[in-house]
Design an enzyme around this catalytic site. Structure first.
Site, PDB file in Angstrom:
ATOM      1  N   HIS A 428       0.821  -1.213   0.000  1.00  0.00           N
ATOM      2  CA  HIS A 428       0.000   0.000   0.000  1.00  0.00           C
ATOM      3  C   HIS A 428       0.852   1.259   0.000  1.00  0.00           C
ATOM      4  O   HIS A 428       0.618   2.185  -0.781  1.00  0.00           O
ATOM      5  CB  HIS A 428      -0.933  -0.008   1.212  1.00  0.00           C
ATOM      6  CG  HIS A 428      -1.715   1.257   1.358  1.00  0.00           C
ATOM      7  ND1 HIS A 428      -1.277   2.306   2.149  1.00  0.00           N
ATOM      8  CD2 HIS A 428      -2.864   1.670   0.776  1.00  0.00           C
ATOM      9  CE1 HIS A 428      -2.136   3.294   2.056  1.00  0.00           C
ATOM     10  NE2 HIS A 428      -3.109   2.937   1.239  1.00  0.00           N
ATOM     11  N   CYS A 759      34.930   2.662 -24.936  1.00  0.00           N
ATOM     12  CA  CYS A 759      34.180   2.635 -23.673  1.00  0.00           C
ATOM     13  C   CYS A 759      34.957   3.332 -22.564  1.00  0.00           C
ATOM     14  O   CYS A 759      34.582   3.239 -21.399  1.00  0.00           O
ATOM     15  CB  CYS A 759      33.843   1.208 -23.269  1.00  0.00           C
ATOM     16  SG  CYS A 759      35.288   0.153 -23.004  1.00  0.00           S
TER      17      CYS A 759
END
Length: 809
Positions: A428, A759
């Site tokens: 919830h 990279c």
């Protein structure tokens, strides 16, 4: 026994379709739709009947409650908690004190009598409220009305039907409707009476067909705990969490990307005395340490989730992510779907603007849990121990509680952030926080004890799946970037990634895949143990390290399996997030001193004067000192590609000094089922040693591509130890010698038709370096995520220039 036909105010689920929402509400309409349309596809839904919204209106009108409720709610002020609570209480008391009309009672009891119980006992049913404005695509009404479990007997059923009608006017439901402009008198309530699944003897939970934090669309997220499912829905326990990748699941693979063990402290079971219907009992330590679902059940639920999502998407003519409740009968082992509704937060999120929260400073971490949302907030702590203390809450405070429930919602919208001891990402507190746009951290276990009342803290949910509560009010920034009209460059823009927990969120950046996925981050962060220590666990002499490994690998008799499982799942998260784009995984690139720092590692690693150019990279993989550890890496990679179906995963070999070494590594990989070219497997090599440039043609003959590691390449070309502060100023990837070597290897690759990217750090730090690479004709540039947008603009500018236009085909 055949079920009777419908009566004036009763409809059996098998007679209901999704178009009947005005008659039976969203929850019941969805149950009927699934029974009618999806039973033939294997989806199991417990049968039952609905008391229609007309039955509710009949009750209200015949008894005069309609006018009375309108009077009670006149002048309602939802921002005054005492005003809201008083009026809500009056309405509920009025409904609970009024008997149902005799004709409505008779219809309900006749339908119930036809639902056979066991032996001579009446049927045990769930009584679920189904409002006519709930479960719509633009309104979740999460938990606004009540559900009652294990209702047995005629008198109890009628009482709980009346309670369900009264729950239309809980404080949170009144507040929710008023704040969203719904007319209180126009909302009606239908009741679902559904046969119980004996998950009190098994397990239950919630699943979403979308990642609840990031909105990543190709995942099924499943939460599971023992007993009836209300504990998971309300956040009363920290459940297990599983993540399944939809695209390859539907191709017949078994892509369970993640399995997180929850503490599952309690389970909700049938009560056998004392007048209650259900009660919580502790879960045994053995069960708490085991997963509530086996892999077959996880995959079955995920397949059903896909079937349900596909059906509702076809009905609406657009993709509809779903929020689904499931239960497993402990007697038969059968799985059932007990509810399904549209997801209403991530599915409507604006994806054209990327909002990034970043901390500008760091502090002491007070507690951690599961992050909800990707935001940061700070404020004073308010520990709320029960609902009666909610009135003390002030705007902008950090709400800290054991858990939240729907009664708390009028106050939750005042909070800057929410922290709970219990609950998972589908509880919830998590659902409401997402809807309100608040950062929340659930499942901290001891947050209410650690976080002191009035103390200022910073709640950060912007660092991946783990949320952190920092001491003090830390500075942070928010960057909002529109990508609506951002063009794509011809040069592929890829990402450098390490943390699997950030992969789903980062997949929304404009990108062409992952150019560097760092395996060592997964090992260091999620495994923490040297692979050889796991393989030789029984023979370990270091008793302290052995005890720590036993604690970390709890539940694993085979300690090496722990390494393979966790490494495979981490890699799989990275590969799935960007599927079907390339994800290039660099094999472990720890240096010997870094391997030694893993738990149990010192017994297996040499002491080297200069580990930067020592026993690292390709030299390790076929060497007797590490070959068995490398075998575990290969097993994990093979599982991701062959069992999970993520064949977009490519492999990259780091620090490969010679062509012969490259061949030996590939031979070693082939013995573990990773053969270059088989099932599309591509193997790349890092270009980070001068020999890789000088012998580029020879390396190109045995590898599918290169990725330039500009950090190590610069270090070795200039002879600079980049970790030495004395000579650090000399280290610069923009040095003419470095650029000349990079130009040379790009040229060779273009001549040979071999892929080449970069990279290293340089393009992320220096946009002009990215422009240089474009002009040289590099295929791809892999960047740190926080520089992607800025560097993409620089690449586009370079491609528009006359030199760039010549360099890129």
């Amino acid at each position: 026994m055949s079920l009777p036909s419908s009566s004036r105010h009763i409809r059996w689920f098998r007679e209901i379709r999704i178009e009947d929402i005005p008659l039976v509400g969203g929850k019941n309409a969805s149950l009927g739709e699934m029974i009618r349309e999806l039973s033939a596809k294997g989806v199991k839904v417990p049968d039952g009947f609905a008391v229609t919204a007309e039955g509710y209106r009949h009750f209200m009108d015949v008894t005069g409650l309609t006018g009375r409720i309108r009077q009670i709610l006149e002048g309602l002020d939802t921002h005054r908690i005492d005003n809201l609570q008083r009026r809500g209480r009056e309405v509920r008391h009025a409904i609970l004190g009024t008997p149902l009309p005799p004709d409505l009672e008779e219809e309900i009891l006749e339908a119930y009598a036809s639902m056979n119980g066991e032996g001579d006992l009446p049927a045990d049913v769930a009584v679920r409220s189904s409002a006519t404005a709930e479960d719509l695509p633009d309104a979740s009404f999460a938990g606004q009305q009540e559900t009652y479990l294990n209702v047995q007997g005629s008198a109890s059923l009628l009482e709980h039907c009346r309670r369900s009608f009264a729950s239309l006017f809980t404080d949170r439901a009144i507040s929710y409707r008023a704040d969203r402009g719904y007319d209180q008198s126009q909302i009606a309530l239908s009741i679902g009476v559904q046969r119980m699944v004996r998950s009190d003897l098994g397990s239950a939970g919630v699943m979403f067909t979308i990642d609840t934090e990031t909105g990543f669309p190709d995942a099924v997220l499943i939460n599971a705990s023992y007993g009836l499912g209300e504990n998971v829905v309300l956040g009363s326990v920290n459940p297990d969490e599983y993540c399944v990748f939809k695209p390859t699941l539907l191709q017949g693979f078994s892509p369970i990307l993640q399995k997180r063990l929850g503490s599952k402290e309690f389970k909700l079971i049938y009560d056998t005395g004392g007048g209650k219907m259900v009660r919580n009992v502790p879960v045994s330590p053995g069960d708490r340490g085991s997963f509530a679902l086996d892999d077959d059940a996880i995959l079955q639920l995920a397949r059903w989730a896909c079937v349900i999502e596909d059906h509702y998407s076809a009905k609406r003519g657009q993709r509809v992510p779903m929020d689904i409740e499931w239960a497993r009968d402990g007697r038969t082992g059968e799985l059932f779907i007990v509810q399904a509704r549209p997801e209403t937060v991530q599915s409507v999120r604006n994806r054209e603007v990327i909002e990034t929260f970043r901390l500008k400073e760091r502090g002491t971490v007070l507690t951690t849990g599961r992050s909800v949302g990707e935001k940061i907030a700070s404020g004073p702590v308010r520990v709320v121990k029960s609902v009666e203390f909610l009135r003390e809450f002030r705007d902008g405070e950090i709400l800290v509680a054991d858990k939240t429930d729907p009664d708390w919602e009028p106050v939750m919208k005042k909070a800057a952030a929410i922290v709970t001891n219990r609950g998972g990402r589908t509880c919830h507190a998590a659902i409401v926080s997402r809807e309100l746009g608040l950062p929340a951290i659930v499942g901290t276990e001891h947050g209410t004890e650690i976080l002191q009342e009035g103390r200022t803290v910073t709640v950060s949910c912007a660092e991946g799946e783990t949320g952190l509560v920092y001491e003090g009010g830390l500075a942070f920034e928010v960057e909002r970037t529109s990508i609506k009209d951002l063009a794509r460059p011809r040069t592929r823009v890829m990402l450098n990634l390490a943390n699997p927990g950030e992969a789903f969120a980062l997949s929304f950046l404009p990108n062409d895949g992952v150019g560097l996925a760092r395996m060592e981050f997964i090992i260091n962060t999620f495994i923490k143990v040297h692979p050889l220590a796991l393989l030789n666990f029984q023979r370990m002499e270091d008793q302290a390290a052995k005890a720590e490994i036993e604690r970390i690998t709890a539940g694993y008799e085979d300690k090496a399996a722990f390494f393979v499982d966790h490494l495979a799942r981490g890699i799989a998260m990275l590969a799935a997030a960007f599927h079907p784009k390339d994800v290039i995984l660099r094999l472990s690139d720890f240096k010997s001193n870094e391997y030694a720092n893993l738990i149990g590692g010192r017994a297996y690693e040499p002491v080297e004067e200069n580990p930067m150019i020592g026993f690292r990279g390709a030299s390790r993989y076929s060497h007797p000192r590490y070959r068995d550890g490398f075998a575990l890496e290969c097993q994990a990679v093979r599982r991701v590609r062959e069992e999970m179906g993520l064949r977009n995963l490519k492999i990259m070999v780091p620090f490969c000094r010679t062509v012969e070494e490259g061949l030996r590594v590939q031979e070693e990989m082939a013995t573990h089922g990773l053969r270059r070219g088989e099932n599309g497997l591509e193997i790349y090599v890092m270009c980070e040693i001068p020999s890789n440039v000088i012998l580029a043609a020879e390396f190109a003959a045995i590898f599918d591509g290169f990725s330039i590691g500009s950090n190590d390449l610069t270090q070795l070309i200039l002879g600079v130890d980049r970790d030495s502060e004395i000579v650090a100023p000399i280290f610069d990837e923009r040095n003419a010698a470095v650029k000349a070597m990079i130009s040379q290897v790009i040229r060779v690759c273009r001549e040979r038709g071999c892929k080449i990217g970069i990279c290293g750090q340089a393009p992320s730090d220096y946009p002009e370096f990215a422009q240089f690479l474009v002009e040289e004709g590099i295929d791809s540039i892999s960047l740190n995520p926080d520089t992607v947008l800025k560097t993409t603009l620089a690449i586009l500018e370079a491609e528009r220039g006359p030199v760039g236009a010549r360099g890129v085909s």
